[in-house]
Motif scaffolding. Structure first.
Motif, PDB file in Angstrom:
ATOM      1  N   LYS A   3     104.185  39.854  61.402  1.00 59.84           N
ATOM      2  CA  LYS A   3     104.755  41.233  60.740  1.00 59.84           C
ATOM      3  C   LYS A   3     105.568  41.135  59.557  1.00 59.84           C
ATOM      4  O   LYS A   3     105.307  41.879  58.565  1.00 59.84           O
ATOM      5  N   GLN A   4     106.412  40.157  59.588  1.00 59.50           N
ATOM      6  CA  GLN A   4     107.290  39.921  58.271  1.00 59.50           C
ATOM      7  C   GLN A   4     106.536  39.635  57.228  1.00 59.50           C
ATOM      8  O   GLN A   4     106.770  40.254  55.933  1.00 59.50           O
ATOM      9  N   GLN A   5     105.600  38.721  57.083  1.00 60.06           N
ATOM     10  CA  GLN A   5     104.774  38.215  55.998  1.00 60.06           C
ATOM     11  C   GLN A   5     103.997  39.355  55.527  1.00 60.06           C
ATOM     12  O   GLN A   5     103.746  39.662  54.278  1.00 60.06           O
ATOM     13  N   LEU A   9     104.069  41.178  51.933  1.00 65.95           N
ATOM     14  CA  LEU A   9     102.929  41.554  51.040  1.00 65.95           C
ATOM     15  C   LEU A   9     102.874  42.799  50.505  1.00 65.95           C
ATOM     16  O   LEU A   9     102.596  43.080  49.196  1.00 65.95           O
ATOM     17  N   PHE A  10     102.993  43.892  51.372  1.00 65.59           N
ATOM     18  CA  PHE A  10     102.957  45.337  50.985  1.00 65.59           C
ATOM     19  C   PHE A  10     104.183  45.439  50.148  1.00 65.59           C
ATOM     20  O   PHE A  10     103.837  46.552  49.250  1.00 65.59           O
ATOM     21  N   ASP A  11     105.260  44.940  50.496  1.00 63.90           N
ATOM     22  CA  ASP A  11     106.328  45.182  49.257  1.00 63.90           C
ATOM     23  C   ASP A  11     105.938  44.859  47.913  1.00 63.90           C
ATOM     24  O   ASP A  11     106.278  45.556  46.843  1.00 63.90           O
ATOM     25  N   PHE A  71     105.076  66.674  58.758  1.00 63.15           N
ATOM     26  CA  PHE A  71     104.332  65.258  58.847  1.00 63.15           C
ATOM     27  C   PHE A  71     105.511  64.165  58.862  1.00 63.15           C
ATOM     28  O   PHE A  71     106.790  64.565  58.389  1.00 63.15           O
ATOM     29  N   THR A  72     105.480  62.964  59.894  1.00 62.92           N
ATOM     30  CA  THR A  72     106.302  62.016  59.699  1.00 62.92           C
ATOM     31  C   THR A  72     105.688  60.838  59.549  1.00 62.92           C
ATOM     32  O   THR A  72     104.506  60.454  60.060  1.00 62.92           O
ATOM     33  N   ALA A  73     105.986  60.040  58.416  1.00 63.97           N
ATOM     34  CA  ALA A  73     105.432  59.100  57.866  1.00 63.97           C
ATOM     35  C   ALA A  73     106.281  57.817  58.490  1.00 63.97           C
ATOM     36  O   ALA A  73     107.389  57.656  58.272  1.00 63.97           O
ATOM     37  N   VAL A  74     105.450  57.070  59.108  1.00 64.74           N
ATOM     38  CA  VAL A  74     106.079  55.849  59.568  1.00 64.74           C
ATOM     39  C   VAL A  74     105.328  54.445  58.964  1.00 64.74           C
ATOM     40  O   VAL A  74     103.962  54.535  59.017  1.00 64.74           O
ATOM     41  N   GLU A  75     106.224  53.686  58.344  1.00 64.69           N
ATOM     42  CA  GLU A  75     105.631  52.599  57.680  1.00 64.69           C
ATOM     43  C   GLU A  75     106.603  51.480  57.377  1.00 64.69           C
ATOM     44  O   GLU A  75     107.849  51.765  57.053  1.00 64.69           O
ATOM     45  N   PRO A  76     106.341  50.117  57.834  1.00 67.26           N
ATOM     46  CA  PRO A  76     107.450  49.165  57.796  1.00 67.26           C
ATOM     47  C   PRO A  76     107.669  48.380  56.489  1.00 67.26           C
ATOM     48  O   PRO A  76     108.813  48.005  56.527  1.00 67.26           O
ATOM     49  N   SER A  77     106.711  48.658  55.512  1.00 69.32           N
ATOM     50  CA  SER A  77     107.237  48.350  54.324  1.00 69.32           C
ATOM     51  C   SER A  77     108.164  49.345  53.629  1.00 69.32           C
ATOM     52  O   SER A  77     107.716  50.304  53.148  1.00 69.32           O
ATOM     53  N   GLY A  78     109.435  48.940  53.007  1.00 70.38           N
ATOM     54  CA  GLY A  78     110.224  49.872  52.472  1.00 70.38           C
ATOM     55  C   GLY A  78     109.799  50.117  51.049  1.00 70.38           C
ATOM     56  O   GLY A  78     109.900  51.291  50.774  1.00 70.38           O
ATOM     57  N   PHE A 124      95.055  44.706  60.998  1.00 70.24           N
ATOM     58  CA  PHE A 124      95.753  43.801  60.936  1.00 70.24           C
ATOM     59  C   PHE A 124      96.610  42.846  62.136  1.00 70.24           C
ATOM     60  O   PHE A 124      97.243  42.004  62.280  1.00 70.24           O
ATOM     61  N   ILE A 125      96.144  43.704  63.484  1.00 70.17           N
ATOM     62  CA  ILE A 125      96.602  42.935  64.604  1.00 70.17           C
ATOM     63  C   ILE A 125      95.225  42.232  65.221  1.00 70.17           C
ATOM     64  O   ILE A 125      94.323  42.657  65.587  1.00 70.17           O
TER      65      ILE A 125
END
Length: 231
Positions: A3-5, A9-11, A71-78, A124-125
């Motif tokens: 997940k961190q990698q 990457l998306f950052d 809408f609620t946007a959920v995204e791990p990449s800041g 990606f999982i």
């Protein structure tokens, strides 16, 4: 890729992400065209959960088409979420949107949503049980009968035709001015870091996450999309 990698990457890709993939937009347009009709049965003031919202392309499209929706946007990449927030602000939809950096399973609050989108996220999982759990977390946040739109890379990588399918897909990227370096990186990722599965397998994974048997409704190149209701 953990997940961190993946987040890192998306950052890195976030500032140029939309520009890089702009010439592939006809594929998105076809997907969004179907989404309008499928999600159009939801209430006039529906609240939509966008999981892995990225730069917010599907959110913006739906916000324009359904002016009363929230809408609620959920995204791990800041960095991706920042791009999404900027695009939403520019479009004038900020008052209708909430933004959360993280994962759907850690989304605070108990609110239930009318529908959810997950576009090019679950691929990606790599572990299939974990992938079903991902969909279970989405199902847990939807109202009874809530609608899910899910799209991922879908193909039988062991079939006799997969090499030709992949080559066509890579040529499409080349025609869309994606760099050769990026194309080679993407090709390597498909064999190592992305779970490209046949449509039946993807449907089974989604169903195991608490949904009715998903109905395939769109295929463009390697991208396949499904819709399903909370069971």
């Amino acid at each position: 890729m953990d997940k961190q990698q993946l987040t890192q990457l998306f950052d890195q890709q976030a500032p140029n992400y939309d520009t890089q993939w702009r010439r592939m937009s006809p594929i998105n347009s076809g997907l969004y065209f179907f989404m309008e009709t499928i999600l159009g049965v939801l209430p006039e003031r529906a609240h939509i959960l966008c999981v892995g919202a990225g730069t917010g392309k599907e959110l913006l499209h739906l916000a324009r088409h359904f002016p009363e929706w929230r809408f609620t946007a959920v995204e791990p990449s800041g960095e991706m979420l920042n791009q999404c927030r900027k695009a939403v602000e520019l479009a004038g939809f900020t008052s209708r949107c909430d933004f959360y950096q993280g994962y759907v399973e850690t989304l605070p609050g108990e609110e239930k949503f009318d529908g959810a989108t997950s576009l090019l996220v679950s691929q990606f999982i790599l572990d299939q049980q974990a992938r079903s759990e991902f969909f279970r977390h989405i199902a847990d946040r939807l109202k009874p009968g809530g609608l899910l739109i899910s799209a991922d890379l879908v193909a039988n990588i062991h079939s006799d035709v997969y090499e030709e399918q992949l080559n066509l897909w890579l040529r499409l990227m080349a025609n869309a001015a994606v760099s050769q370096e990026d194309i080679q990186r993407i090709k390597a990722a498909y064999s190592q870091d992305v779970a490209v599965l046949p449509a039946d397998n993807v449907a089974t994974i989604i169903k195991a996450g608490g949904f009715t048997m998903p109905i395939p409704f769109y295929q463009a190149g390697l991208i396949g999309a499904f819709f399903a209701h909370v069971e």
